[in-house]
Motif scaffolding. Sequence first.
Motif, PDB file in Angstrom:
ATOM      1  N   THR A  61       0.797  -1.216   0.000  1.00 32.75           N
ATOM      2  CA  THR A  61       0.000   0.000   0.000  1.00 32.75           C
ATOM      3  C   THR A  61       0.835   1.275   0.000  1.00 32.75           C
ATOM      4  OG1 THR A  61      -0.146   0.420   2.392  1.00 32.75           O
ATOM      5  CG2 THR A  61      -1.583  -1.297   1.480  1.00 32.75           C
ATOM      6  N   VAL A  64      -0.684   4.753   4.936  1.00 35.01           N
ATOM      7  CA  VAL A  64      -2.068   4.703   5.422  1.00 35.01           C
ATOM      8  C   VAL A  64      -2.399   6.001   6.157  1.00 35.01           C
ATOM      9  CG1 VAL A  64      -3.697   3.483   6.913  1.00 35.01           C
ATOM     10  CG2 VAL A  64      -1.960   2.194   5.634  1.00 35.01           C
ATOM     11  N   TYR A  65      -3.470   6.656   5.737  1.00 39.80           N
ATOM     12  CA  TYR A  65      -3.905   7.876   6.422  1.00 39.80           C
ATOM     13  C   TYR A  65      -4.456   7.528   7.807  1.00 39.80           C
ATOM     14  CZ  TYR A  65      -3.868  10.208   1.827  1.00 39.80           C
ATOM     15  OH  TYR A  65      -3.506  10.727   0.615  1.00 39.80           O
ATOM     16  N   CYS A  68      -8.105   7.078   7.961  1.00 39.52           N
ATOM     17  CA  CYS A  68      -8.639   5.871   7.319  1.00 39.52           C
ATOM     18  C   CYS A  68      -8.582   4.651   8.237  1.00 39.52           C
ATOM     19  CB  CYS A  68      -7.876   5.584   6.028  1.00 39.52           C
ATOM     20  SG  CYS A  68      -8.226   6.754   4.701  1.00 39.52           S
ATOM     21  N   THR A  76      -8.783   1.457   5.902  1.00 38.38           N
ATOM     22  CA  THR A  76      -8.845   1.555   4.448  1.00 38.38           C
ATOM     23  C   THR A  76      -7.448   1.869   3.925  1.00 38.38           C
ATOM     24  OG1 THR A  76     -11.140   2.308   4.457  1.00 38.38           O
ATOM     25  CG2 THR A  76      -9.828   2.823   2.504  1.00 38.38           C
ATOM     26  N   ALA A  77      -7.043   1.149   2.897  1.00 41.76           N
ATOM     27  CA  ALA A  77      -5.716   1.346   2.319  1.00 41.76           C
ATOM     28  C   ALA A  77      -5.842   1.585   0.819  1.00 41.76           C
ATOM     29  CB  ALA A  77      -4.835   0.125   2.585  1.00 41.76           C
ATOM     30  N   TYR A  78      -4.815   2.207   0.258  1.00 38.58           N
ATOM     31  CA  TYR A  78      -4.791   2.479  -1.176  1.00 38.58           C
ATOM     32  C   TYR A  78      -3.531   1.867  -1.788  1.00 38.58           C
ATOM     33  CZ  TYR A  78      -8.632   5.709  -0.414  1.00 38.58           C
ATOM     34  OH  TYR A  78      -9.850   6.247  -0.079  1.00 38.58           O
ATOM     35  N   LYS A 139      -8.786   1.559  -3.943  1.00 42.60           N
ATOM     36  CA  LYS A 139      -9.182   1.540  -2.536  1.00 42.60           C
ATOM     37  C   LYS A 139      -9.474   0.113  -2.073  1.00 42.60           C
ATOM     38  CE  LYS A 139     -12.978   3.361   0.347  1.00 42.60           C
ATOM     39  NZ  LYS A 139     -14.188   4.226   0.301  1.00 42.60           N
ATOM     40  N   ILE A 168       0.704   1.907  12.257  1.00 42.50           N
ATOM     41  CA  ILE A 168       0.676   1.954  10.788  1.00 42.50           C
ATOM     42  C   ILE A 168       0.344   3.326  10.212  1.00 42.50           C
ATOM     43  CG2 ILE A 168       0.025  -0.489  10.699  1.00 42.50           C
ATOM     44  CD1 ILE A 168      -2.794   0.394   9.852  1.00 42.50           C
ATOM     45  N   SER A 172       3.556   2.780   4.914  1.00 45.78           N
ATOM     46  CA  SER A 172       3.120   1.770   3.953  1.00 45.78           C
ATOM     47  C   SER A 172       3.089   0.409   4.641  1.00 45.78           C
ATOM     48  CB  SER A 172       4.074   1.719   2.759  1.00 45.78           C
ATOM     49  OG  SER A 172       4.070   2.949   2.064  1.00 45.78           O
ATOM     50  N   ILE A 190      -1.154  -8.300   8.430  1.00 42.91           N
ATOM     51  CA  ILE A 190      -0.588  -6.981   8.155  1.00 42.91           C
ATOM     52  C   ILE A 190       0.846  -6.898   8.676  1.00 42.91           C
ATOM     53  CG2 ILE A 190      -1.009  -4.502   8.303  1.00 42.91           C
ATOM     54  CD1 ILE A 190      -3.409  -6.191   7.239  1.00 42.91           C
ATOM     55  N   CYS A 192       4.282  -4.191   8.830  1.00 50.31           N
ATOM     56  CA  CYS A 192       4.739  -2.812   8.657  1.00 50.31           C
ATOM     57  C   CYS A 192       6.091  -2.649   9.345  1.00 50.31           C
ATOM     58  CB  CYS A 192       3.716  -1.846   9.258  1.00 50.31           C
ATOM     59  SG  CYS A 192       4.146  -0.103   9.100  1.00 50.31           S
TER      60      CYS A 192
END
Length: 260
Positions: A61, A64-65, A68, A76-78, A139, A168, A172, A190, A192
């Motif tokens: 990704t 991560v905001y 989000c 939520t990740a992009y 997304k 996180i 990323s 996950i 990181c």
Amino acid sequence: MVKTESRIRVRNDTLLTSSRNYVSPQGILEFYNFPIPSLPTASPNYQPSLLPEGVQFVLNTLPVYDKCIGDGDGFTAYVPTTDPRESANVPLEVHELVIARTQARKCRDYQSADALLSSLDEAGYKIISCSDDEVLARKYRIRMRGIDAPELKMPYGKESRNALVKLIGGKSVKIYVYDLDQFGRYVGDIYCNNLFIQEQMLKNGHAWHFKTYDKRPEFARWEREARAANRGLWASGNPEKPWVWRRDQRNARQDAIQVY
């Protein structure tokens, strides 16, 4: 005037000649000297590497905001569409929206450009500013596999979310996706900065081991360690289980509907 018409004919002839084969959206943007927000190039020769048993695919990704991150077990990740897996799967509709937005911005029609951004969001994509560049990203709603954190309205809900933000937020992550749940979230492990995030959440008492859906013995051990040390939510002695809380909330809503 004659020279201008000649140039137009040359451009049109060039496009018509190219269209007999294929005119890519990126090619159109380059032809008219429009800026390109990192439109992906399909990779037909892309072959996924060997993955751990049960893993469907891996997501790498963008950072991560914080906003989000919904709670202690979901966010939520992009993923940028320059990623090989993503580049081959961007819908034509999304390409067209990106081109239309680029043209609108070129004409300084920012109202239309903003509306097109909303359409991109509805299609599951977003244009994200990274340094001096714009990146088209897909997304993904993520559910962390094997743990269950307090809901935000529960005691310790905000603390659990804040713990995940510290792990996180702004970074990323790598997500090993195993499944898609009933709510359309991708369920995965996950990682990181070389940390296994579920391990950190369990060891520090920020979440329960979700035994109903995950039987990994190390998860049970990490939860026991946190309980024994009264870390995080275990400091309260007998915290309410989030799956019980959600069940009670559903039952209360059903009772309210029946009374009405």
